[in-house]
Design an enzyme around this catalytic site. Sequence first.
Site, PDB file in Angstrom:
ATOM      1  N   LYS A 177       0.841  -1.192   0.000  1.00 11.11           N
ATOM      2  CA  LYS A 177       0.000   0.000   0.000  1.00 11.11           C
ATOM      3  C   LYS A 177       0.880   1.248   0.000  1.00 11.11           C
ATOM      4  CE  LYS A 177      -4.137   1.828   2.262  1.00 11.11           C
ATOM      5  NZ  LYS A 177      -5.108   1.613   3.364  1.00 11.11           N
ATOM      6  N   ARG A 286      -5.115  -9.844  10.140  1.00 16.17           N
ATOM      7  CA  ARG A 286      -4.072  -8.809  10.218  1.00 16.17           C
ATOM      8  C   ARG A 286      -4.280  -7.947  11.459  1.00 16.17           C
ATOM      9  NH1 ARG A 286      -0.550  -5.173   7.229  1.00 16.17           N
ATOM     10  NH2 ARG A 286      -1.231  -3.008   7.398  1.00 16.17           N
ATOM     11  N   TYR A 318      -4.738   0.056  17.417  1.00 13.86           N
ATOM     12  CA  TYR A 318      -4.736  -1.271  18.036  1.00 13.86           C
ATOM     13  C   TYR A 318      -4.528  -1.210  19.541  1.00 13.86           C
ATOM     14  CZ  TYR A 318      -4.521  -2.811  13.228  1.00 13.86           C
ATOM     15  OH  TYR A 318      -4.806  -3.005  11.904  1.00 13.86           O
TER      16      TYR A 318
END
Length: 336
Positions: A177, A286, A318
Site C-alpha cells: 500500500k 491482520r 490497536y
Amino acid sequence: MTYHGEETLSKGAGGAGSPPRLFDEIRARLRLKHYSLRTEQAYLYWIRRFILANGKRHPRTLNGAVVEAFLSRLATQDKVAASTQNQALSALLFLYREVLAMDLPWMENIVRAKRPQRVPVVLSRGEVARLLQRLSGREWLMASLLYGSGLRLMECLRLRVKDVDFERHEITVRDGKGGKDRRTMLPSALSEPLRRQREDVRVLHARDLADGFGAVWLPHALARKYPNAARELAWQYLFPASRRSVDPRDGTERRHHLDEKVLQRAVRAAAEAAGLAKPVSPHTLRHSFATHLLEAGYDIRTVQELLGHKDVTTTQIYTHVLNRGAHGVRSPLDGV
C-alpha cells in the site's frame, strides 16, 4: 453530444452511454502511469457514473461546480463512505488533470462523507486457533500468513516465489500500500508448508512451460528490462490461480494469482463453522496480528514497520483493543 459504439464496463470500456474514445484515452493514460488494474476499473466506473449523472455531456463542458455537486450527492443522497467519496474524487481529478489537461478550482464546498471512528474487530488467540483449524490446504496457509506475518489479503496473493527467504526467515512485500516495499517475519511454523507450496508451483509452472505458456505478468518496465524473467520460477506467483486466463490489459493468456474471493469465502465459512459471533474477514487476521504483538509487549514502532503503516497514529488504533483501559478497570458492581 452523441456517443456511438457503446460497450460494457466488464469489457474494459466506459460502459453504456459513454464516449469510447475518451475512455480509451483514460485507460491509456492510467496504464502509462502504471496504475493497477483495480484502480483502472474503479476510475472508469466513477467517470462513467459522473457522465451519466450529467446527461451524457462531455466532461470538458462541465465545470468544478458540477463536480462538487456530484460528489456532494454521493454523501448526502447515496450515503457513501468517506473512502468511497475520496475514490470518486481521485478518479475525477485524474480525468480533468491528466486526460483533459484542465485545472479544477479548489473544491471547498463539497459535502464530505463522515469517516466513522471504529475499533477493528480482533480475535483472541483461541479464536484464531479455532478459525485456522477449520481451514485446510492453501486456504489454511494463506490465512496463517495473514495472521503470522501481518500481510494484507492482496499482499499475500501477490507474493512471488522469490519473496520468501527461508534462510533469513523473512517475507518481502513488494509494492505494498502506497507503493512501498517492506519486510516482515516468516513464521517458523510455516517454513515447511511454504516449501511444499513452492514445490507445487514449480510443478505447475513446468507444466505451463511444456504447454507453451508460463510467462507471468511483470510490473512496470521489468518485462522490458529482464525479458526472460517472466518465464523464470522465481517470478511466479506463490499462490497461482487454478486456471490460466486472458489478461485484459494486453490479451495475453497467462496464469495470474488466485482470486481474493477464494480466501474470503473460505474464511467466512470457517468462522461460521467455528461459531465465532463476530464479523470475520481475512483482514481480521491482520488486525489480530498487530494486537497480539502489542499485547506481547513489542514496541509500537516495530509493529508499525511490520504492518507497513505510513504513520504511527494508524498503528495506535490497536492500542484501543488491548487488555487495558475498560478491560483493566474493575467495575464497581463486581465489588458489591
